[in-house]
Design a protein around this motif. Structure first.
Motif, PDB file in Angstrom:
ATOM      1  N   THR A  46       0.403 -58.622  14.665  1.00 18.30           N
ATOM      2  CA  THR A  46       0.719 -58.654  13.239  1.00 18.30           C
ATOM      3  C   THR A  46      -0.485 -59.186  12.467  1.00 18.30           C
ATOM      4  O   THR A  46      -1.077 -60.189  12.849  1.00 18.30           O
ATOM      5  CB  THR A  46       1.950 -59.546  12.962  1.00 18.30           C
ATOM      6  N   GLY A  49       1.279 -59.570   7.618  1.00 15.34           N
ATOM      7  CA  GLY A  49       2.656 -59.121   7.462  1.00 15.34           C
ATOM      8  C   GLY A  49       2.920 -57.722   7.981  1.00 15.34           C
ATOM      9  O   GLY A  49       4.062 -57.270   8.012  1.00 15.34           O
ATOM     10  N   VAL A  50       1.874 -56.997   8.374  1.00 19.14           N
ATOM     11  CA  VAL A  50       2.025 -55.650   8.933  1.00 19.14           C
ATOM     12  C   VAL A  50       2.061 -55.767  10.454  1.00 19.14           C
ATOM     13  O   VAL A  50       1.152 -56.352  11.060  1.00 19.14           O
ATOM     14  CB  VAL A  50       0.871 -54.717   8.509  1.00 19.14           C
ATOM     15  N   THR A  51       3.106 -55.219  11.067  1.00 19.45           N
ATOM     16  CA  THR A  51       3.209 -55.227  12.520  1.00 19.45           C
ATOM     17  C   THR A  51       2.711 -53.896  13.057  1.00 19.45           C
ATOM     18  O   THR A  51       3.127 -52.831  12.595  1.00 19.45           O
ATOM     19  CB  THR A  51       4.664 -55.464  12.972  1.00 19.45           C
ATOM     20  N   SER A  77       4.671 -51.229  10.787  1.00 18.47           N
ATOM     21  CA  SER A  77       5.892 -51.605  10.078  1.00 18.47           C
ATOM     22  C   SER A  77       5.594 -52.710   9.078  1.00 18.47           C
ATOM     23  O   SER A  77       4.828 -53.633   9.374  1.00 18.47           O
ATOM     24  CB  SER A  77       6.954 -52.097  11.061  1.00 18.47           C
ATOM     25  N   TYR A  78       6.214 -52.569   7.910  1.00 12.49           N
ATOM     26  CA  TYR A  78       6.033 -53.565   6.859  1.00 12.49           C
ATOM     27  C   TYR A  78       7.300 -53.596   6.022  1.00 12.49           C
ATOM     28  O   TYR A  78       7.736 -52.567   5.504  1.00 12.49           O
ATOM     29  CB  TYR A  78       4.826 -53.200   6.005  1.00 12.49           C
ATOM     30  N   LYS A  79       7.889 -54.768   5.919  1.00 14.35           N
ATOM     31  CA  LYS A  79       9.077 -54.988   5.096  1.00 14.35           C
ATOM     32  C   LYS A  79      10.184 -53.974   5.381  1.00 14.35           C
ATOM     33  O   LYS A  79      10.824 -53.439   4.472  1.00 14.35           O
ATOM     34  CB  LYS A  79       8.715 -55.000   3.620  1.00 14.35           C
ATOM     35  N   GLY A  80      10.409 -53.690   6.656  1.00 14.40           N
ATOM     36  CA  GLY A  80      11.508 -52.811   7.058  1.00 14.40           C
ATOM     37  C   GLY A  80      11.212 -51.328   6.996  1.00 14.40           C
ATOM     38  O   GLY A  80      12.086 -50.512   7.299  1.00 14.40           O
ATOM     39  N   GLN A  81      10.001 -50.932   6.632  1.00 18.47           N
ATOM     40  CA  GLN A  81       9.609 -49.523   6.563  1.00 18.47           C
ATOM     41  C   GLN A  81       8.510 -49.282   7.587  1.00 18.47           C
ATOM     42  O   GLN A  81       7.795 -50.211   7.962  1.00 18.47           O
ATOM     43  CB  GLN A  81       9.109 -49.167   5.154  1.00 18.47           C
ATOM     44  N   SER A  82       8.352 -48.014   8.014  1.00 16.06           N
ATOM     45  CA  SER A  82       7.355 -47.773   9.058  1.00 16.06           C
ATOM     46  C   SER A  82       6.722 -46.394   8.956  1.00 16.06           C
ATOM     47  O   SER A  82       7.272 -45.468   8.371  1.00 16.06           O
ATOM     48  CB  SER A  82       7.988 -47.941  10.434  1.00 16.06           C
ATOM     49  N   GLU A 170       7.045 -50.492   1.170  1.00 19.64           N
ATOM     50  CA  GLU A 170       7.561 -51.649   0.442  1.00 19.64           C
ATOM     51  C   GLU A 170       8.981 -51.907   0.928  1.00 19.64           C
ATOM     52  O   GLU A 170       9.602 -51.033   1.527  1.00 19.64           O
ATOM     53  CB  GLU A 170       7.589 -51.368  -1.064  1.00 19.64           C
ATOM     54  N   ALA A 171       9.510 -53.060   0.642  1.00 16.70           N
ATOM     55  CA  ALA A 171      10.889 -53.366   1.023  1.00 16.70           C
ATOM     56  C   ALA A 171      11.824 -52.318   0.430  1.00 16.70           C
ATOM     57  O   ALA A 171      11.892 -52.148  -0.783  1.00 16.70           O
ATOM     58  CB  ALA A 171      11.275 -54.760   0.545  1.00 16.70           C
TER      59      ALA A 171
END
Length: 181
Positions: A46, A49-51, A77-82, A170-171
């Motif tokens: 990570t 904040g980006v996995t 993946s970032y804030k639940g999006q990928s 974004e989330a």
């Protein structure tokens, strides 16, 4: 300038006169210490904040796999999006990834510039993306018949026709657009 991350097969699978070999033998030495090449063999990491999740290739690969089929496949993946970035993988790697599952992503960068092989339809379906990016040049865009039929109504962004493509995660939201000059 940050490091260039490559998988453990990159050097050994970079044939003479290939762009990868040119990068290793000519470009990087010319840059000196400004850029380093680092092994990206970790399964995930990570940054900011980006996995980054490495899905392919495995650390040990069959010698029969092509250089393309040992391309790194990452899910960011970032804030639940990928977004699933598939590199240059072809049929064998796609088949292996399908057998392992866990391919879902909001955005798919098509494998091997969007070329169609027998596993492509299943691969696209397994990802279930709401947007698709095809990185291609005019020759490949003109000669990749069938990929649009496999994608169906999913919005497709082709770098040949649109130039640079920007993906924003974004989330609760994914935006994909062509970057205007």
């Amino acid at each position: 300038m940050g490091p260039i991350l490559v998988n453990e097969h990159f050097s050994s699978r970079s044939p003479p006169r290939s762009p990868a070999r040119h990068l290793l033998d000519v470009v990087l030495p010319a840059l000196g210490r400004a850029v380093t090449v680092e092994d990206a063999s970790a399964s995930s990491w990570t940054i900011g904040g980006v996995t980054f999740e490495r899905l392919w290739p495995p650390q040990t690969v069959d010698d029969r796999l092509s250089a393309n089929d040992v391309s790194t496949v990452l899910r960011l993946s970032y804030k639940g999006q990928s977004i699933l970035m598939t590199g240059d993988i072809e049929e064998q790697a796609q088949q292996e990834l399908l057998e392992h599952g866990r391919l879902s992503a909001d955005v798919l960068v098509l494998p091997h510039h969007g070329s169609v092989v027998p596993t492509t339809a299943k691969f696209i379906a397994a990802v279930g993306a709401e947007a698709v990016v095809q990185s291609s040049n005019r020759w490949s865009a003109d000669n990749l018949g069938g990929v649009q039929e496999l994608i169906g109504a999913v919005p497709t962004y082709n770098t040949c026709d649109m130039g640079a493509i920007e993906v924003t995660l974004e989330a609760g939201n994914v935006r994909v657009r062509a970057v205007e000059d």
